[in-house]
Design a protein around this motif. Structure first.
Motif, short mmCIF file in Angstrom:
data_model
loop_
_atom_site.label_atom_id
_atom_site.label_comp_id
_atom_site.label_asym_id
_atom_site.label_seq_id
_atom_site.Cartn_x
_atom_site.Cartn_y
_atom_site.Cartn_z
N SER A 102 0.83 -1.20 0.00
CA SER A 102 0.00 0.00 0.00
C SER A 102 0.87 1.26 0.00
O SER A 102 0.59 2.23 -0.72
N GLU A 103 1.94 1.24 0.80
CA GLU A 103 2.85 2.38 0.84
C GLU A 103 3.60 2.54 -0.49
O GLU A 103 3.78 3.65 -0.98
N PHE A 145 2.63 1.59 -3.51
CA PHE A 145 1.71 2.09 -4.53
C PHE A 145 1.36 3.57 -4.28
O PHE A 145 1.25 4.36 -5.22
N ARG A 146 1.21 3.93 -3.01
CA ARG A 146 0.84 5.31 -2.66
C ARG A 146 1.90 6.30 -3.12
O ARG A 146 1.58 7.38 -3.62
N ASN A 191 -3.79 2.52 -6.10
CA ASN A 191 -3.31 1.76 -4.95
C ASN A 191 -4.14 0.48 -4.85
O ASN A 191 -5.21 0.47 -4.27
N THR A 231 -5.34 -1.22 -1.19
CA THR A 231 -6.34 -0.71 -0.25
C THR A 231 -7.61 -1.56 -0.24
O THR A 231 -8.31 -1.62 0.77
#
Length: 374
Positions: A137-138, A140-141, A152, A155
């Motif tokens: 998630s981090e 992709f963010r 993302n 999520t």
């Protein structure tokens, strides 16, 4: 002597007149005493170094792949500012993804990430699988603003629940357990445990506390894991424990038996050995953890009637902006002084067998009997 040239290697004479050779890209040196310049041994060393370099290049993440995204994230300032333990955990999660690092970005979607998450849960457990999900998630963010990925896709993946069959992780300690451990602990270990019991600090933060973070009767600091600021008053019980601690010259508040700052791994090893001995010789119940003392403080205050916001303020569970650093921390110190007074009183009551209950207002009431409650 014939001048030897090898592509990719620098061959030169140093200021002492000795010939030297190293690989320009990696800096790997060749010992010309063992492999004389131009000899078969020398050429073999050069070839070995080239082979290693080419192999490493082949292993490097490719642009436009999952591995490339991971590498891009690991080079961000955000990752560099994470706690060392978090960075280590994220690197280990990335190691799990190594077999699929060449997966093209255009095929990454939520179903694929969910499948990776499911496989991780089977292979490395539910907790590590959820950490892997958080890492993705981090990644992709931070990749979205750079145009490296469109969304993302982590999520939408549902975290794995903690198995109901597992024992309570980091359970609160009972008063009798606290007393038993403190009674048998060596002085340099006892003061660490007393600090954890009377502040709710995370073990790693407590071990890293510096002397200059103590101003009067207040501990000022920042939680290493989240960057949350804390202002913790030193109660009478903790002051007594600190005053009784062995003297040392370390810059940290706490030190080991050699007077040197504790490392987290060092204290964990000492604690595990000490706890195992008490379980064997004194009948100490299994399941005590250092982080459990943080839960103990929170549970004790909650049972005493304090609201969650006051407890969270003491434990540093609210992120504060640096612009309001001093004013907000000062307010926390004043408010937390009341919270710490409640913890002191409640601990005394628990250790004494529950003679009376002190409410946040400061008024004490007798425990309600069965007859009175009817």
């Amino acid at each position: 002597m014939t001048h030897v040239r090898i592509k990719g290697f620098k061959i030169f004479k140093d200021r002492h007149g000795r010939m030297r050779c190293y690989h320009r890209e990696t800096g790997h040196k060749i010992d010309l005493m063992k492999a004389p310049l131009g000899s078969a041994e020398f050429l073999a060393e050069c070839e070995k170094i080239r082979t290693i370099v080419e192999a490493n290049r082949a292993r490097a993440p490719k642009v436009g792949t999952l591995g490339g995204l991971l590498l891009s994230y690991f080079e961000t300032e955000h990752f560099a500012n994470l706690a060392p333990a978090t960075r280590r955990d994220y690197r280990q999660c990335a190691d799990f993804l190594e077999p699929i690092r060449d997966t093209p970005i255009h095929v990454i979607d939520t179903p694929l990430v969910a499948g990776i998450h499911d496989k991780a849960a089977r292979k490395i457990g539910w907790r590590r699988a959820n950490m892997l999900r958080t890492l993705l998630s981090e990644v992709f963010r931070f990749a979205i603003p750079k145009g490296l990925i469109s969304a993302n896709f982590a999520t939408g993946v549902i975290p794995k629940p903690r198995p109901a069959s597992l024992a309570y992780a980091n359970r609160p300690w009972e008063p009798e357990e606290c007393a038993l451990v403190l009674r048998h602990a060596l002085p340099h270990v006892r003061v660490v445990l007393a600090l954890l019991m009377n502040t709710g600090l995370d073990p790693s933060d407590a071990l890293n506390l510096r002397r200059d973070q103590i101003d009067g009767e207040t501990i000022w600091g920042v939680r290493g894991k989240t960057g949350v600021e804390v202002a913790i008053p030193i109660g009478a019980t903790l002051r007594k424990a600190l005053d009784a601690a062995p003297a040392h010259g370390a810059a940290t508040l706490l030190a080991n038996s050699r007077g040197e700052p504790w490392t987290y791994n060092g204290f964990s090893t000492v604690w595990h050995r000490f706890k195992t001995g008490l379980e064997r010789d004194e009948g100490l119940a299994a399941g005590l953890t250092l982080k459990g003392l943080r839960h103990t403080v929170a549970t004790t205050l909650r049972e005493a009637g304090l609201d969650e916001r006051r407890i969270a303020d003491l434990l540093g569970q609210k992120t504060l902006s640096m612009a309001r650093h001093y004013s907000r921390s000062a307010n926390l110190a004043a408010k937390n002084r009341e919270t710490m007074a409640t913890l002191e009183t409640e601990n005394a009551r628990r250790n004494a067998g529950g003679a009376k209950i002190v409410k946040p207002s400061g008024k004490s009431v007798k425990p309600e009997t069965k007859e009175a409650s009817k």
